[in-house]
Design a protein around this motif. Structure first.
Motif, PDB file in Angstrom:
ATOM      1  N   ARG A  77      -2.567  -0.205   1.139  1.00 58.80           N
ATOM      2  CA  ARG A  77      -2.936   0.775   0.294  1.00 58.80           C
ATOM      3  C   ARG A  77      -1.906   0.478  -0.960  1.00 58.80           C
ATOM      4  NH1 ARG A  77      -3.384   3.470   5.212  1.00 58.80           N
ATOM      5  NH2 ARG A  77      -1.515   4.763   5.003  1.00 58.80           N
ATOM      6  N   LEU A  78      -0.409   0.613  -0.662  1.00 61.97           N
ATOM      7  CA  LEU A  78       0.540   0.292  -1.701  1.00 61.97           C
ATOM      8  C   LEU A  78       0.310  -0.646  -2.460  1.00 61.97           C
ATOM      9  CD1 LEU A  78       3.255   1.812  -2.436  1.00 61.97           C
ATOM     10  CD2 LEU A  78       4.209   0.002  -1.215  1.00 61.97           C
ATOM     11  N   SER A  79      -0.297  -1.685  -1.873  1.00 63.58           N
ATOM     12  CA  SER A  79      -0.496  -3.121  -2.908  1.00 63.58           C
ATOM     13  C   SER A  79      -1.407  -2.748  -3.843  1.00 63.58           C
ATOM     14  CB  SER A  79      -0.813  -4.286  -1.885  1.00 63.58           C
ATOM     15  OG  SER A  79      -2.306  -4.106  -1.650  1.00 63.58           O
ATOM     16  N   PRO A 220       4.060   4.398   7.090  1.00 63.78           N
ATOM     17  CA  PRO A 220       2.982   5.210   6.653  1.00 63.78           C
ATOM     18  C   PRO A 220       3.569   6.474   5.909  1.00 63.78           C
ATOM     19  CG  PRO A 220       2.365   4.192   8.902  1.00 63.78           C
ATOM     20  CD  PRO A 220       3.585   3.951   8.572  1.00 63.78           C
ATOM     21  N   VAL A 221       4.513   6.949   6.474  1.00 65.15           N
ATOM     22  CA  VAL A 221       5.279   8.145   5.588  1.00 65.15           C
ATOM     23  C   VAL A 221       5.876   7.925   4.511  1.00 65.15           C
ATOM     24  CG1 VAL A 221       7.150   9.863   6.131  1.00 65.15           C
ATOM     25  CG2 VAL A 221       5.824   9.317   8.090  1.00 65.15           C
ATOM     26  N   TRP A 222       6.560   6.639   4.170  1.00 68.14           N
ATOM     27  CA  TRP A 222       7.128   6.379   2.969  1.00 68.14           C
ATOM     28  C   TRP A 222       5.974   6.094   2.043  1.00 68.14           C
ATOM     29  CZ3 TRP A 222       7.080   1.394   0.970  1.00 68.14           C
ATOM     30  CH2 TRP A 222       7.682   1.240  -0.245  1.00 68.14           C
ATOM     31  N   VAL A 223       5.080   5.233   2.476  1.00 65.52           N
ATOM     32  CA  VAL A 223       3.980   4.929   1.419  1.00 65.52           C
ATOM     33  C   VAL A 223       3.341   6.115   0.841  1.00 65.52           C
ATOM     34  CG1 VAL A 223       1.547   4.032   1.389  1.00 65.52           C
ATOM     35  CG2 VAL A 223       3.519   2.648   2.364  1.00 65.52           C
ATOM     36  N   ALA A 224       3.139   7.271   2.050  1.00 59.19           N
ATOM     37  CA  ALA A 224       2.527   8.516   1.612  1.00 59.19           C
ATOM     38  C   ALA A 224       3.377   9.256   0.608  1.00 59.19           C
ATOM     39  CB  ALA A 224       1.946   9.552   2.788  1.00 59.19           C
ATOM     40  N   GLU A 225       4.547   9.246   0.536  1.00 62.41           N
ATOM     41  CA  GLU A 225       5.392   9.932  -0.327  1.00 62.41           C
ATOM     42  C   GLU A 225       5.379   9.123  -1.737  1.00 62.41           C
ATOM     43  OE1 GLU A 225       9.419   9.500   1.271  1.00 62.41           O
ATOM     44  OE2 GLU A 225       8.979  10.771   3.089  1.00 62.41           O
ATOM     45  N   ILE A 226       5.424   7.828  -1.593  1.00 65.19           N
ATOM     46  CA  ILE A 226       5.277   7.005  -2.938  1.00 65.19           C
ATOM     47  C   ILE A 226       3.726   7.271  -3.770  1.00 65.19           C
ATOM     48  CG2 ILE A 226       4.945   4.795  -3.999  1.00 65.19           C
ATOM     49  CD1 ILE A 226       7.800   5.614  -3.398  1.00 65.19           C
TER      50      ILE A 226
END
Length: 229
Positions: A77-79, A220-226
């Motif tokens: 998702r982040l990519s 997943p927690v960090w990506v959700a923050e970003i």
């Protein structure tokens, strides 16, 4: 412009461990049944190519039976976010199977074959053998398209360029103690980037922030923050 516009993520074996793909440190894993000098060096391949192909055939089968975990899905998702570069030390295809885009495999890929004679690359079959001919030159010099100890990792110029422009460098599931990856944090820091480690346990590196725990939980927690989700 926010300080997280340009993000470089380096992932290691800890990212895929929860998918059942072993790390060097696994007590009963695939790696423990082989001498790394015999299966992960050019010299070992020259001495016993059958043994090396047996090892990588087993790793390829292990990969085919595995599935991406929540950390792979989060990075996929982040990519899709502009300015994100995923660099991995892993040779598996879990990130791609999760939907990640433009992953830099600095240590090559199990899904690839390489001709040691003419450097042609092609998709690896499930089982490879020393007498497999190269589809381009016909020479029986087929090897896995992975970087062995003593060989130069792939796409280093590209990696160093994105690190020199990074706003945030994130290390996931890797000790980061072996060069050249060991120098990535410093390259990013010299560019003014903040640094974050997501790992089962802190590696002892001088990161600005460390979050401990399984990758399937922390990533997943960090990506959700970003992504603001």
């Amino acid at each position: 412009m926010s300080r997280t516009d340009r993000i470089v993520v380096l992932s290691g074996a800890g990212l895929s461990a929860e998918s059942g793909l072993g790390t060097f440190r696994d007590v009963a894993g695939l790696w423990t049944r082989y001498d790394l000098n015999e299966v992960a060096t050019p010299e070992g391949f020259a001495r016993n190519p059958n043994l090396v192909h047996d090892f990588y055939n087993a790793r390829r089968a292990n990969m085919a039976a595995a599935a991406p975990n929540a950390a792979h899905a989060a990075l996929a998702r982040l990519s899709t976010r502009p300015g994100v570069t995923l660099v991995t030390q892993n040779v598996d295809d879990m990130l791609e199977r999760a939907g990640a885009r433009n992953v830099i495999h600095m240590h090559g890929e199990l899904s690839g074959a390489l001709c040691a004679a003419c450097t042609t690359r092609w998709p690896a079959p499930p089982v490879m053998a020393p007498d497999d001919p190269c589809p381009a030159c016909g020479v029986s010099a087929t090897r896995p398209d992975v970087v062995w100890f003593g060989e130069m990792p792939y796409r280093m110029d590209e990696i160093e360029t994105v690190l020199s422009r990074a706003d945030l460098f994130v290390s996931i599931g890797t000790s980061g103690t072996v060069y050249p990856a060991a120098g990535f944090m410093e390259l990013a820091r010299e560019a003014g980037a903040r640094t974050l480690e997501l790992n089962l346990e802190a590696s002892g590196g001088h990161f600005d922030e460390v979050r401990e725990g399984p990758a399937s939980e922390t990533v997943p927690v960090w990506v959700a923050e970003i992504l603001g989700t």
